[in-house]
Design an enzyme around this catalytic site. Sequence first.
Site, PDB file in Angstrom:
ATOM      1  N   LEU A  13       8.889 163.692 -16.673  1.00 16.97           N
ATOM      2  CA  LEU A  13       8.159 164.970 -17.449  1.00 16.97           C
ATOM      3  C   LEU A  13       7.172 164.787 -16.130  1.00 16.97           C
ATOM      4  O   LEU A  13       6.993 164.962 -15.385  1.00 16.97           O
ATOM      5  CB  LEU A  13       7.635 164.239 -18.692  1.00 16.97           C
ATOM      6  CG  LEU A  13       8.641 164.347 -19.999  1.00 16.97           C
ATOM      7  CD1 LEU A  13       7.322 163.733 -21.032  1.00 16.97           C
ATOM      8  CD2 LEU A  13       9.227 165.281 -20.035  1.00 16.97           C
ATOM      9  N   SER A  14       6.994 166.782 -16.691  1.00 15.01           N
ATOM     10  CA  SER A  14       5.775 167.520 -15.330  1.00 15.01           C
ATOM     11  C   SER A  14       4.763 166.845 -15.977  1.00 15.01           C
ATOM     12  O   SER A  14       4.644 166.689 -17.148  1.00 15.01           O
ATOM     13  CB  SER A  14       6.439 168.755 -16.180  1.00 15.01           C
ATOM     14  OG  SER A  14       4.967 169.862 -15.209  1.00 15.01           O
ATOM     15  N   ALA A  16       4.452 163.741 -15.137  1.00 17.34           N
ATOM     16  CA  ALA A  16       4.276 162.574 -15.123  1.00 17.34           C
ATOM     17  C   ALA A  16       3.909 161.457 -14.163  1.00 17.34           C
ATOM     18  O   ALA A  16       3.452 160.411 -13.697  1.00 17.34           O
ATOM     19  CB  ALA A  16       6.141 161.442 -15.525  1.00 17.34           C
ATOM     20  N   GLY A  17       3.640 162.445 -12.905  1.00 16.33           N
ATOM     21  CA  GLY A  17       3.099 161.615 -11.489  1.00 16.33           C
ATOM     22  C   GLY A  17       4.591 161.586 -10.377  1.00 16.33           C
ATOM     23  O   GLY A  17       4.031 160.883  -9.408  1.00 16.33           O
ATOM     24  N   LYS A  18       5.344 162.003 -10.152  1.00 16.51           N
ATOM     25  CA  LYS A  18       6.225 162.066  -9.505  1.00 16.51           C
ATOM     26  C   LYS A  18       5.899 163.249  -8.173  1.00 16.51           C
ATOM     27  O   LYS A  18       6.190 161.848  -6.937  1.00 16.51           O
ATOM     28  CB  LYS A  18       7.570 163.110  -9.964  1.00 16.51           C
ATOM     29  CG  LYS A  18       8.168 163.178 -11.429  1.00 16.51           C
ATOM     30  CD  LYS A  18       9.456 164.530 -11.975  1.00 16.51           C
ATOM     31  CE  LYS A  18       8.664 165.419 -11.540  1.00 16.51           C
ATOM     32  NZ  LYS A  18       7.900 165.550 -12.582  1.00 16.51           N
ATOM     33  N   THR A  19       4.879 163.414  -7.825  1.00 16.34           N
ATOM     34  CA  THR A  19       4.892 164.583  -6.527  1.00 16.34           C
ATOM     35  C   THR A  19       4.107 163.873  -6.241  1.00 16.34           C
ATOM     36  O   THR A  19       3.705 162.983  -4.947  1.00 16.34           O
ATOM     37  CB  THR A  19       4.264 165.853  -7.046  1.00 16.34           C
ATOM     38  OG1 THR A  19       5.654 166.868  -6.999  1.00 16.34           O
ATOM     39  CG2 THR A  19       4.022 166.429  -5.393  1.00 16.34           C
ATOM     40  N   SER A  86      14.451 166.964 -13.147  1.00 17.91           N
ATOM     41  CA  SER A  86      15.955 166.529 -13.458  1.00 17.91           C
ATOM     42  C   SER A  86      16.343 166.165 -14.638  1.00 17.91           C
ATOM     43  O   SER A  86      16.533 165.038 -15.253  1.00 17.91           O
ATOM     44  CB  SER A  86      16.476 165.535 -12.645  1.00 17.91           C
ATOM     45  OG  SER A  86      15.029 165.225 -11.953  1.00 17.91           O
TER      46      SER A  86
END
Length: 177
Positions: A13-14, A16-19, A86
């Site tokens: 999710l936006s 969540a900490g991906k970046t 995604s």
Amino acid sequence: MQQRGVTIWLTGLSGAGKTTITHALEKKLRDSGYRLEVLDGDVVRTNLTKGLGFSKEDRDTNIRRIGFVSHLLTRNGVIVLVSAISPYAAIRQEVKHTIGDFLEVFVNAPLAVCEERDVKGLYAKARSGEIKGFTGIDDPYEPPTNPDVECRTDLEELDESVGKIWQKLVDLKYIEG
């Protein structure tokens, strides 16, 4: 240094900490001498996929294009870090099949935590109806059922998340320990 190409696809999710994980992993890999590229979903949308909206078809097209570029880089021995929501499982499976050397990383945090972290106010805009089709609010996010790595960013520190991905890369012989 000889290296094998691999795509590390961070989905979640936006907020969540991906970046955050991507940048920390990027630094660790670069500091260790690995060649890599980062494909961030927000950056890709302003360049490679400019003009696409947020319908399911446009989201799938966006992911296919990121997957195509990732495949080209991966087959040429580059480590690719993809940070993109995604949201749909089928398209993630499609790009995984296309790329081959692929690790799916589920960056998992509860929706409430993602909303608390939302500095852009996107969740509030989605809840008020100002933004339509926002993943996690009025458009689904289909979590991976069997990711290669799961990072629970509400429960673990950044170093632990990066360490789990790093160890998986070592275990699969993409990098040296």
